[in-house]
Design an enzyme around this catalytic site. Structure first.
Site, PDB file in Angstrom:
ATOM      1  N   HIS A  18      45.319  46.007  49.454  1.00 49.29           N
ATOM      2  CA  HIS A  18      45.106  44.605  49.577  1.00 49.29           C
ATOM      3  C   HIS A  18      45.969  43.915  50.510  1.00 49.29           C
ATOM      4  O   HIS A  18      46.876  44.387  51.052  1.00 49.29           O
ATOM      5  CB  HIS A  18      45.385  43.772  48.250  1.00 49.29           C
ATOM      6  CG  HIS A  18      46.618  43.775  47.563  1.00 49.29           C
ATOM      7  ND1 HIS A  18      47.653  43.153  47.895  1.00 49.29           N
ATOM      8  CD2 HIS A  18      47.096  44.806  46.674  1.00 49.29           C
ATOM      9  CE1 HIS A  18      48.469  43.465  47.377  1.00 49.29           C
ATOM     10  NE2 HIS A  18      48.415  44.470  46.631  1.00 49.29           N
ATOM     11  N   SER A 264      45.573  36.571  44.899  1.00 48.84           N
ATOM     12  CA  SER A 264      45.546  37.735  43.966  1.00 48.84           C
ATOM     13  C   SER A 264      45.273  39.035  44.542  1.00 48.84           C
ATOM     14  O   SER A 264      45.013  39.116  45.698  1.00 48.84           O
ATOM     15  CB  SER A 264      44.580  37.465  42.940  1.00 48.84           C
ATOM     16  OG  SER A 264      43.479  37.893  43.251  1.00 48.84           O
ATOM     17  N   LYS A 265      45.172  40.054  43.936  1.00 47.45           N
ATOM     18  CA  LYS A 265      44.939  41.404  44.519  1.00 47.45           C
ATOM     19  C   LYS A 265      43.406  41.761  44.328  1.00 47.45           C
ATOM     20  O   LYS A 265      42.827  42.830  44.721  1.00 47.45           O
ATOM     21  CB  LYS A 265      45.523  42.510  43.616  1.00 47.45           C
ATOM     22  CG  LYS A 265      47.140  42.220  43.976  1.00 47.45           C
ATOM     23  CD  LYS A 265      47.956  42.961  43.469  1.00 47.45           C
ATOM     24  CE  LYS A 265      49.622  42.739  43.521  1.00 47.45           C
ATOM     25  NZ  LYS A 265      50.402  43.554  42.764  1.00 47.45           N
ATOM     26  N   ARG A 266      42.751  40.919  43.702  1.00 45.44           N
ATOM     27  CA  ARG A 266      41.209  40.936  43.657  1.00 45.44           C
ATOM     28  C   ARG A 266      40.254  39.845  44.331  1.00 45.44           C
ATOM     29  O   ARG A 266      40.926  38.897  44.772  1.00 45.44           O
ATOM     30  CB  ARG A 266      40.922  41.012  42.137  1.00 45.44           C
ATOM     31  CG  ARG A 266      40.660  42.246  41.532  1.00 45.44           C
ATOM     32  CD  ARG A 266      40.508  42.395  40.242  1.00 45.44           C
ATOM     33  NE  ARG A 266      41.725  42.896  39.357  1.00 45.44           N
ATOM     34  CZ  ARG A 266      42.605  42.231  38.588  1.00 45.44           C
ATOM     35  NH1 ARG A 266      42.245  40.825  38.389  1.00 45.44           N
ATOM     36  NH2 ARG A 266      43.584  42.719  38.187  1.00 45.44           N
ATOM     37  N   VAL A 278      39.989  40.364  49.905  1.00 42.98           N
ATOM     38  CA  VAL A 278      41.507  40.621  49.755  1.00 42.98           C
ATOM     39  C   VAL A 278      41.763  41.898  50.077  1.00 42.98           C
ATOM     40  O   VAL A 278      42.875  42.151  50.569  1.00 42.98           O
ATOM     41  CB  VAL A 278      41.601  40.320  48.345  1.00 42.98           C
ATOM     42  CG1 VAL A 278      43.068  40.549  47.732  1.00 42.98           C
ATOM     43  CG2 VAL A 278      41.322  38.635  48.025  1.00 42.98           C
TER      44      VAL A 278
END
Ligand code: GLU
Length: 499
Positions: A18, A264-266, A278
């Protein structure tokens, strides 16, 4: 004097790469290249429950796509390998034994059930309003810290396989100097005796990370600031081993574009429904150039000076330093990235850009040969933000039938008669004109004048007839690519629509 610079990016293959991970990697890479040091890629794959293979290939591919090459690591090898932690288990086991022998660690035989009820008991005893984890004493109660030899022998003989825990000093504090944030200290009583080696023989992150950073002679650790709480634990371990810790630089957190804390990573969706990529693979498939993303990520938390936005890789390498890494949270401006991507698109050579567009046409199901892409590229690149835009910008080339409101053929200040004349006279003229851009323009301009129309009106009518759009790529180049037959057919259709 600076010792040999050796830095690493140490991802855990638990998900796709990411933007935050790529930014950490990029800063390490820039730092290594700036100092003529060594950049290492190390795969921290000891958490087998969260490991998945596609994540590993994604990380490797994404880093290569961004041009972040490593001097030691997977695929390239190096003197400190293997670079996969799962292939280094005996090393961690050896060091765990060493810490036990030197009195800095101990075997713990507590069962999962005991630890679970311990946690539950601690949670119940913690007043709800007390959010300070430090003073709530959540953690292992050091039950096995002072077992006698005979107690241990008894537990061993009952077949329990122990874990190994670090003996964290009971009082005092542990401090380290962070190159970006200065001194950071924590009271030792706030840390519990965390696990170093699990009962299956796998190390925890803490043990493997420290052992490897030492074994790989890492000089500087640059990682996201979410790792700050781990650092004092690592410093205690370095001291226990009698090793000198590397220098630390914790990178500023990246803010979420949706304004809700950390990115966030999503995939993120804003309150307005806007979607934000991302993962690096998402940026790639959305049509961002690696050059643009590289430039952009370099400026997430670092600044070249207070104004320069566009910088080459060479400039970034030349200038990168930790003094200009900010301590405050970094913005990730998607609008700026879009702007930058457009700038980079326009800097590419036509054939280079065409080569990058071709797969996007194919991916959208447009069957087009390379030569045609090369001819279209100069017409559309001014208006492109992302490579994927090529499909929408050129769709009118490929359709059999255009759909537009016939009223648009009558441009502002014109009568329908005048529009009909534009079309019929152009049709006649285009039957005999050579169909190349340079030859098409002069007679059409002359015709506009002859009919007493403004260029805006004359070409506005033609543009609608030929492309079905009010805004389209430059008209003469478009006509050349479409070819005489198609252009004449579209004009004929437009005439019919005006009847
Ligand atoms: N494996 C850790 C991660 O996934 C490495 C953290 C560090 O750089 O120490 O980010």
């Amino acid at each position: 004097m600076m010792a040999r610079i050796r830095v690493r990016y140490a991802p855990s293959p638990t998900g796709y790469l990411h933007a935050g991970g790529a930014r950490s990697c990029l800063f390490n890479w820039l730092f290594a290249r700036h100092h003529g040091g060594t950049f290492i890629l190390r795969i921290e794959d000891t958490d087998r429950t969260r490991f998945y293979k596609s994540s590993l290939s994604d990380i490797v591919e994404s880093l290569r796509w961004l041009g972040l090459d490593w001097d030691e690591g997977p695929e390239v090898g190096g003197p400190c390998g293997p670079y996969f932690q799962s292939e280094r288990l005996p090393l961690y086991q050896k060091y765990a034994r060493e810490l036990i022998a030197s009195g800095h660690a101990y075997r713990c035989y507590c069962s999962a059930e005991r630890l679970k009820s311990l946690r539950e008991g601690q949670r119940a005893a913690t007043p709800a309003q007390n959010t300070d984890a430090a003073s709530s004493h959540i953690g292992y109660d050091r039950h096995c810290r002072e077992l006698t030899a005979s107690q241990r022998a008894e537990l061993e003989s009952s077949g329990i396989v122990p874990v190994v825990r670090l003996k964290v000093p009971l009082d005092g504090q542990t401090a380290f100097h962070d190159l970006i944030r200065g001194r950071i200290a924590i009271q030792n009583e706030q840390m519990d005796d965390f696990v170093l080696l699990k009962s299956d023989g796998f190390p925890t992150y803490h043990l493997a990370n420290v052992v490897d950073d030492h074994a790989m002679e890492i000089s500087h650790i640059m990682r996201a600031d979410e790792w700050i709480p781990s650092t004092p634990r690592h410093v205690i371990m370095y001291n226990a081993f009698g090793w000198t810790p590397p220098l630390y630089a914790h990178l500023p957190v990246i803010l979420s574009p949706t304004g809700q804390g950390k990115m966030s990573k999503r995939k993120l969706v804003g309150t307005d429904g806007r979607e934000y990529n991302v993962r690096i693979r998402e940026f790639r498939s959305a049509g961002y150039l690696p050059e643009a993303l590289f430039n952009f990520l370099a400026l997430v938390g670092w600044s070249y000076d207070d104004k320069t936005e566009m910088l080459t890789r060479e400039q970034a390498v030349e200038a990168f330093d930790l003094d200009h890494v900010s301590r405050s949270p970094a913005k990730f401006s998607y609008d700026k990235l879009d702007w930058m991507n457009g700038m980079y698109i326009r800097q590419l050579e036509v054939n280079d850009l065409a080569g990058r567009l071709h797969p996007f046409f194919n991916a959208a199901g447009v069957d087009i040969d390379m030569e045609t892409v090369q001819r279209m590229t100069p017409l559309i690149r001014e208006r492109m933000v992302k490579l994927t835009d090529c499909v929408a910008l050129t769709d009118f080339f490929f359709v059999d039938e255009l759909h537009y409101d016939p009223q648009l053929l009558i441009q502002k200040g014109m009568t329908s008669d005048q529009s009909r004349r534009v079309l019929s006279e152009s049709e006649a003229l285009l039957r005999e004109t050579e169909f190349v851009e340079a030859a098409l323009e002069p007679p059409l301009r002359a015709k506009a004048e002859e009919l007493g129309l403004k260029a805006r009106q004359f070409f506005g009518t033609l543009r609608i007839a030929i492309t079905g759009r009010e805004v389209a790529p430059p008209l003469f180049g478009t006509m050349e690519i479409l070819g005489r037959e198609k252009v004449l057919a579209r004009i004929a259709t437009a005439r019919a629509l005006l009847q």
